[in-house]
Every structure is written in structure tokens, then in C-alpha cells.
Scaffold this active site. Structure first.
Site, PDB file in Angstrom:
ATOM      1  N   ASP A  35       0.834  -1.211   0.000  1.00 27.85           N
ATOM      2  CA  ASP A  35       0.000   0.000   0.000  1.00 27.85           C
ATOM      3  C   ASP A  35       0.867   1.259   0.000  1.00 27.85           C
ATOM      4  OD1 ASP A  35      -2.378   1.367  -0.059  1.00 27.85           O
ATOM      5  OD2 ASP A  35      -2.745   1.227   2.096  1.00 27.85           O
ATOM      6  N   GLY A  36       0.325   2.326  -0.584  1.00 26.98           N
ATOM      7  CA  GLY A  36       0.975   3.629  -0.510  1.00 26.98           C
ATOM      8  C   GLY A  36       1.634   4.097  -1.811  1.00 26.98           C
ATOM      9  N   ASN A  37       1.376   3.391  -2.911  1.00 27.63           N
ATOM     10  CA  ASN A  37       1.970   3.818  -4.185  1.00 27.63           C
ATOM     11  C   ASN A  37       1.515   5.227  -4.574  1.00 27.63           C
ATOM     12  OD1 ASN A  37       2.949   1.244  -4.276  1.00 27.63           O
ATOM     13  ND2 ASN A  37       1.711   0.566  -6.021  1.00 27.63           N
ATOM     14  N   ARG A  48       0.034   9.112 -10.154  1.00 27.64           N
ATOM     15  CA  ARG A  48      -0.084   7.878  -9.368  1.00 27.64           C
ATOM     16  C   ARG A  48       0.571   6.686 -10.067  1.00 27.64           C
ATOM     17  NH1 ARG A  48      -3.665   7.570  -5.146  1.00 27.64           N
ATOM     18  NH2 ARG A  48      -4.001   5.365  -5.581  1.00 27.64           N
ATOM     19  N   HIS A  52       2.913   3.310  -8.941  1.00 26.78           N
ATOM     20  CA  HIS A  52       2.668   1.892  -9.242  1.00 26.78           C
ATOM     21  C   HIS A  52       3.879   1.279  -9.966  1.00 26.78           C
ATOM     22  CE1 HIS A  52      -1.288   2.349  -7.715  1.00 26.78           C
ATOM     23  NE2 HIS A  52      -1.787   3.011  -8.742  1.00 26.78           N
ATOM     24  N   SER A  80      -7.250  -5.603  -5.673  1.00 26.15           N
ATOM     25  CA  SER A  80      -8.367  -6.136  -4.897  1.00 26.15           C
ATOM     26  C   SER A  80      -9.657  -6.103  -5.700  1.00 26.15           C
ATOM     27  CB  SER A  80      -8.544  -5.327  -3.594  1.00 26.15           C
ATOM     28  OG  SER A  80      -9.208  -4.113  -3.862  1.00 26.15           O
ATOM     29  N   GLU A  82     -12.140  -4.719  -4.898  1.00 30.23           N
ATOM     30  CA  GLU A  82     -12.702  -3.382  -4.742  1.00 30.23           C
ATOM     31  C   GLU A  82     -11.923  -2.320  -5.520  1.00 30.23           C
ATOM     32  OE1 GLU A  82     -12.215  -5.532  -2.075  1.00 30.23           O
ATOM     33  OE2 GLU A  82     -14.333  -6.083  -2.157  1.00 30.23           O
ATOM     34  N   TRP A  84     -11.589  -2.019  -8.534  1.00 33.25           N
ATOM     35  CA  TRP A  84     -12.323  -1.592  -9.744  1.00 33.25           C
ATOM     36  C   TRP A  84     -13.017  -0.263  -9.515  1.00 33.25           C
ATOM     37  CZ3 TRP A  84     -11.205  -4.301 -13.943  1.00 33.25           C
ATOM     38  CH2 TRP A  84     -10.837  -5.648 -13.815  1.00 33.25           C
ATOM     39  N   ARG A  86     -11.693   2.385  -8.653  1.00 34.77           N
ATOM     40  CA  ARG A  86     -10.795   3.490  -9.008  1.00 34.77           C
ATOM     41  C   ARG A  86     -11.098   3.990 -10.419  1.00 34.77           C
ATOM     42  NH1 ARG A  86      -5.071   2.444  -5.997  1.00 34.77           N
ATOM     43  NH2 ARG A  86      -6.011   1.771  -4.038  1.00 34.77           N
ATOM     44  N   LEU A 146      10.933 -20.560  -3.731  1.00 29.32           N
ATOM     45  CA  LEU A 146       9.874 -19.714  -3.175  1.00 29.32           C
ATOM     46  C   LEU A 146       8.570 -19.888  -3.957  1.00 29.32           C
ATOM     47  CD1 LEU A 146       9.218 -17.135  -1.305  1.00 29.32           C
ATOM     48  CD2 LEU A 146       9.592 -15.833  -3.406  1.00 29.32           C
ATOM     49  N   ARG A 203       1.740  -4.742   6.219  1.00 29.99           N
ATOM     50  CA  ARG A 203       1.092  -3.699   5.407  1.00 29.99           C
ATOM     51  C   ARG A 203       1.966  -2.457   5.461  1.00 29.99           C
ATOM     52  NH1 ARG A 203      -5.142  -2.415   4.189  1.00 29.99           N
ATOM     53  NH2 ARG A 203      -4.789  -0.630   2.829  1.00 29.99           N
TER      54      ARG A 203
HETATM   55  C1  IPE Z   1      -5.466  -2.814  -0.582  1.00 32.44           C
HETATM   56  O1  IPE Z   1      -5.092  -1.497  -0.717  1.00 32.44           O
HETATM   57  C2  IPE Z   1      -5.412  -3.494  -1.930  1.00 32.44           C
HETATM   58  C3  IPE Z   1      -4.092  -3.726  -2.477  1.00 32.44           C
HETATM   59  C4  IPE Z   1      -2.953  -3.452  -1.892  1.00 32.44           C
HETATM   60  C5  IPE Z   1      -4.070  -4.335  -3.780  1.00 32.44           C
HETATM   61  P1  IPE Z   1      -6.162  -0.337  -0.953  1.00 32.44           P
HETATM   62  O2  IPE Z   1      -5.383   0.919  -1.016  1.00 32.44           O
HETATM   63  O3  IPE Z   1      -7.022  -0.656  -2.108  1.00 32.44           O
HETATM   64  O4  IPE Z   1      -7.043  -0.419   0.377  1.00 32.44           O
HETATM   65  P2  IPE Z   1      -7.978   0.666   1.054  1.00 32.44           P
HETATM   66  O5  IPE Z   1      -8.954   1.104   0.003  1.00 32.44           O
HETATM   67  O6  IPE Z   1      -7.122   1.789   1.498  1.00 32.44           O
HETATM   68  O7  IPE Z   1      -8.616  -0.043   2.201  1.00 32.44           O
HETATM   69  C1  IPE Z   2      -1.260   0.240  -3.510  1.00 34.73           C
HETATM   70  O1  IPE Z   2      -1.103   1.617  -3.523  1.00 34.73           O
HETATM   71  C2  IPE Z   2      -1.467  -0.325  -4.877  1.00 34.73           C
HETATM   72  C3  IPE Z   2      -2.816  -0.860  -5.131  1.00 34.73           C
HETATM   73  C4  IPE Z   2      -3.825  -0.800  -4.321  1.00 34.73           C
HETATM   74  C5  IPE Z   2      -3.023  -1.492  -6.405  1.00 34.73           C
HETATM   75  P1  IPE Z   2      -2.346   2.599  -3.584  1.00 34.73           P
HETATM   76  O2  IPE Z   2      -2.658   2.859  -4.998  1.00 34.73           O
HETATM   77  O3  IPE Z   2      -3.458   2.086  -2.760  1.00 34.73           O
HETATM   78  O4  IPE Z   2      -1.715   3.894  -2.930  1.00 34.73           O
HETATM   79  P2  IPE Z   2      -2.414   4.885  -1.906  1.00 34.73           P
HETATM   80  O5  IPE Z   2      -2.964   4.066  -0.778  1.00 34.73           O
HETATM   81  O6  IPE Z   2      -3.498   5.597  -2.657  1.00 34.73           O
HETATM   82  O7  IPE Z   2      -1.307   5.782  -1.465  1.00 34.73           O
HETATM   83 MG    MG Z   3      -4.032   2.306  -0.832  1.00 31.46          MG
END
Ligand code: IPE
Ligand code: IPE
Ligand code: MG
Length: 260
Positions: A35-37, A48, A52, A80, A82, A84, A86, A146, A203
Site C-alpha cells: 500500500d501507498g503507491n 499515481r 505503481h 483487490s 474493490e 475496480w 478506481r 519460493l 502492510r
Molecule cells: C489494498 O489497498 C489493496 C491492495 C494493496 C491491492 P487499498 O489501497 O485498495 O485499500 P484501502 O482502500 O485503502 O482499504
Molecule cells: C497500492 O497503492 C497499490 C494498489 C492498491 C493497487 P495505492 O494505490 O493504494 O496507494 P495509496 O494508498 O493511494 O497511497
Molecule cells: Mg491504498
């Protein structure tokens, strides 16, 4: 037990950190919510998608580190059910990056003896992506190093629903009796069989939630939340997370096995 940290490097050896920071065995299965890209990119005034892209590089580092640290199974949450929600352009960027990753990295993963498994709903994916995922699994299915589990179009609840359907179909077909359905049967009906439950879920980016990840399998997983954004994840972060895991006292409902 011989600790890797006791190994004395020859002066000519490259300055690599010891494979393990403690003498405890590494967790067999590490699952990561990458998370956090987006925030990584936003901090730099970048789109963004750049976050990624850099996230894919972090995946490569994570796979290498997992192997070096002695982890047997690495599950990464890549997209995920969910996600979709985005904007279409971002979804398309993420699909494109997955395709690029499989096309560019599959040969290298195969050469590194990595076995790729995929979990998630394949039906909802375009045929080219579904085809690439199947190719990745088939090409690497005999590898013994692995196991890299990629959670793509994955949701923990959706996976449990799929398992319930598979069991119901088996009952309807007369292959299974309802009283034979136990936790083991449910586990066996999930997307990927033969993979032990994760010992630890990492995470990144500081968020403290599961976001529909491995709902069934994480019943007794330890959670480690790291502050760094996913594109900054590296071997040191991985090792730090494993160290934190080793400080935990896993009880599984029983009594502590640690002294004191
Ligand atoms: C969880 O991250 C899904 C993935 C890392 C693929 P999200 O960024 O989508 O989760 P929420 O929306 O903050 O809960
Ligand atoms: C995780 O980074 C990648 C995916 C969920 C695919 P995010 O795209 O959720 O990055 P933030 O949470 O918006 O920073
Ligand atoms: Mg995120």
C-alpha cells in the site's frame, strides 16, 4: 542451532547483511498488503502511475529478499476486488503493469526456481490477462523454491463465497456429505490449495486494516504495519518486519510458550 549472524565474512566478500537477523526460523509464509503507491507519487508531485511503476520494482526486491531470508511462501496483494472502484485510467494502468510484469519477469522468476500461484477471480479478467496468469502458473508449476502467490482481482470474502459454492456443488453432485464440511474442507476449497496460512501480514504505508485480504487464512496471523510507502520497501524493511514478528508471542488461544 547455528546462527547466520555468526558467520564471519571473508574480507573479500561483498558487504551483504546476514541472511537472518536472529537465529529464529523465518516465518514460512509472509503476506504483504502493498500500500501507498499513490501517496509515494503524490509526495513527489508525480502521477499515481509512477508510484505503481516503482511499486513493481519493490515487488522484485521483495521476491529476492523473501528467498534470501528463507521465506517459503510470499503472497502479495496486487489488485483487490474493490480496486475496480478506481478511475478507469488507473485500473487500466494497473492491468498494464501486471501484464508487463508477467511478460518481463516470468523467465527470471522461473530461472530463480520461483513457483507462481494466482488467487482471485479469473472470470472477471480480460482473456489476455487471464491467459498470462495461467501461463505464469503452468510454466513454473514444477519449481521448488519460493512460492509467489499473486492475489489479483482478489477479495477474501469473494474467495470464501467461491469456496462455499464449490462445496455446495460437491454436495449436490453426491461427492461430499454436509457433515463432512469442516475447517479443513473449507480451506481445501479456497483458491490455492496446499499453501499454509500466513504467519505474518505486512502492510506498508501505516494503514491498519485488512482491506478484504486473506479473510479466512489470517485468523491467527501476526500483523506488522510499516510506515514506509510500498515503493520504498526493501530488504531492510522486510528484515525489520520479520524481526518484529519474532518479538511477538503467538498463543493460538493457548498459553505463552515464551518464558516470563
Ligand atoms: C489494498 O489497498 C489493496 C491492495 C494493496 C491491492 P487499498 O489501497 O485498495 O485499500 P484501502 O482502500 O485503502 O482499504
Ligand atoms: C497500492 O497503492 C497499490 C494498489 C492498491 C493497487 P495505492 O494505490 O493504494 O496507494 P495509496 O494508498 O493511494 O497511497
Ligand atoms: Mg491504498
Amino acid at each position: 542451532m547455528i546462527s547466520d549472524s555468526q558467520t564471519v565474512a571473508r574480507p573479500s566478500a561483498p558487504p551483504v547483511a546476514p541472511a537472518r537477523l536472529t537465529s529464529s526460523p523465518p516465518p514460512a509464509h509472509v503476506a504483504i498488503i502493498m500500500d501507498g503507491n499513490g501517496r509515494w507519487a503524490a509526495r513527489r508531485g508525480l502521477p499515481r502511475v509512477e508510484g505503481h511503476r516503482r511499486g513493481v520494482e519493490a515487488v522484485r526486491r521483495a521476491v529476492r529478499a523473501a528467498t534470501e531470508l528463507g521465506v517459503r511462501y510470499l503472497t502479495i496483494y496486487a489488485f483487490s476486488s474493490e480496486n475496480w472502484r478506481r478511475p478507469a485510467a488507473e485500473v487500466s494502468d494497473l492491468m498494464g503493469l501486471l501484464k508487463l510484469f508477467v511478460r518481463r519477469d516470468l523467465a527470471e522468476l522461473d530461472a530463480a526456481n520461483v513457483r507462481v500461484r494466482i488467487i482471485g477471480d479469473r472470470q472477471g479478467l480480460s482473456s489476455d490477462i487471464a491467459g498470462l496468469l495461467t501461463e505464469a502458473e503452468e510454466r513454473t508449476c514444477r519449481n521448488t523454491g519460493l512460492t509467489l502467490v499473486i492475489a489479483f482481482n482478489y477479495g477474501g470474502r469473494q474467495e470464501i463465497v467461491r469456496a462455499a459454492r464449490r462445496l455446495a456443488e460437491a454436495v449436490a453432485a453426491g461427492r461430499l456429505r454436509p457433515e463432512e464440511i469442516d475447517a479443513e474442507a473449507v480451506t481445501g476449497a479456497l483458491d490455492a490449495t496446499g499453501i499454509p496460512d500466513p504467519d505474518v501480514v505486512i502492510r506498508t504505508s501505516g494503514e491498519q486494516r485488512l482491506s478484504n485480504f486473506l479473510t479466512w487464512q489470517t485468523a491467527y496471523a501476526e500483523y506488522v504495519v510499516l510506515p514506509e510507502f510500498w515503493p520504498d520497501f526493501d530488504r531492510a524493511a522486510f528484515a525489520a518486519a520479520i524481526d518484529e514478528y519474532h518479538r511477538r508471542d503467538r498463543r493460538f488461544g493457548g498459553l505463552s510458550e515464551k518464558a516470563g
